[in-house]
Design a protein around this motif. Sequence first.
Motif, PDB file in Angstrom:
ATOM      1  N   LYS A 128       0.829  -1.212   0.000  1.00  0.00           N
ATOM      2  CA  LYS A 128       0.000   0.000   0.000  1.00  0.00           C
ATOM      3  C   LYS A 128       0.866   1.266   0.000  1.00  0.00           C
ATOM      4  N   ALA A 129       2.028   1.205   0.667  1.00  0.00           N
ATOM      5  CA  ALA A 129       2.930   2.349   0.757  1.00  0.00           C
ATOM      6  C   ALA A 129       3.958   2.366  -0.378  1.00  0.00           C
ATOM      7  N   GLY A 130       3.959   1.348  -1.229  1.00  0.00           N
ATOM      8  CA  GLY A 130       4.919   1.295  -2.327  1.00  0.00           C
ATOM      9  C   GLY A 130       6.305   0.852  -1.908  1.00  0.00           C
ATOM     10  N   VAL A 131       6.394   0.107  -0.806  1.00  0.00           N
ATOM     11  CA  VAL A 131       7.675  -0.368  -0.289  1.00  0.00           C
ATOM     12  C   VAL A 131       7.870  -1.830  -0.706  1.00  0.00           C
ATOM     13  N   PRO A 132       9.012  -2.163  -1.313  1.00  0.00           N
ATOM     14  CA  PRO A 132       9.232  -3.556  -1.716  1.00  0.00           C
ATOM     15  C   PRO A 132       9.481  -4.466  -0.514  1.00  0.00           C
ATOM     16  N   VAL A 133       8.941  -5.679  -0.576  1.00  0.00           N
ATOM     17  CA  VAL A 133       9.151  -6.705   0.448  1.00  0.00           C
ATOM     18  C   VAL A 133       9.842  -7.885  -0.209  1.00  0.00           C
ATOM     19  N   VAL A 134      10.919  -8.354   0.402  1.00  0.00           N
ATOM     20  CA  VAL A 134      11.685  -9.472  -0.125  1.00  0.00           C
ATOM     21  C   VAL A 134      11.763 -10.549   0.950  1.00  0.00           C
ATOM     22  N   HIS A 135      11.513 -11.798   0.569  1.00  0.00           N
ATOM     23  CA  HIS A 135      11.659 -12.919   1.499  1.00  0.00           C
ATOM     24  C   HIS A 135      13.063 -13.482   1.321  1.00  0.00           C
ATOM     25  N   VAL A 136      13.805 -13.575   2.431  1.00  0.00           N
ATOM     26  CA  VAL A 136      15.211 -13.977   2.382  1.00  0.00           C
ATOM     27  C   VAL A 136      15.463 -15.201   3.250  1.00  0.00           C
ATOM     28  N   ASP A 137      16.520 -15.916   2.923  1.00  0.00           N
ATOM     29  CA  ASP A 137      17.006 -17.001   3.754  1.00  0.00           C
ATOM     30  C   ASP A 137      17.828 -16.352   4.866  1.00  0.00           C
TER      31      ASP A 137
END
Length: 93
Positions: free
Chosen positions: A48-57
């Motif tokens: 909603k805020a335009g912030v990227p989310v990345v799933h990491v090990d």
Amino acid sequence: AERTGRGIALEDLTGIRARVRLRKPQRATHSSWAFAQLGEFITYKARKAGVPVVHVDAAYTSRTCAECGHIDKANRASQARFACRSCGFVDHA
């Protein structure tokens, strides 16, 4: 993250209850925590805020340089300080 132009990195918490050993007083709090729901909320709000989310090990993330990607145990000078042995990047750990 929105104001600084950075993203959010999340660890996959699938199976965390089986991996973590807790003392008896901590068990109720830990078992009642909705890890999947927390991840969904963070992803929803970030999108909603335009912030990227990345799933990491999570393996070696505290030893990996954010600038050059160099992994070394010696990069963690202390609990609070990160100093890359390869490129010289220094930041709060």
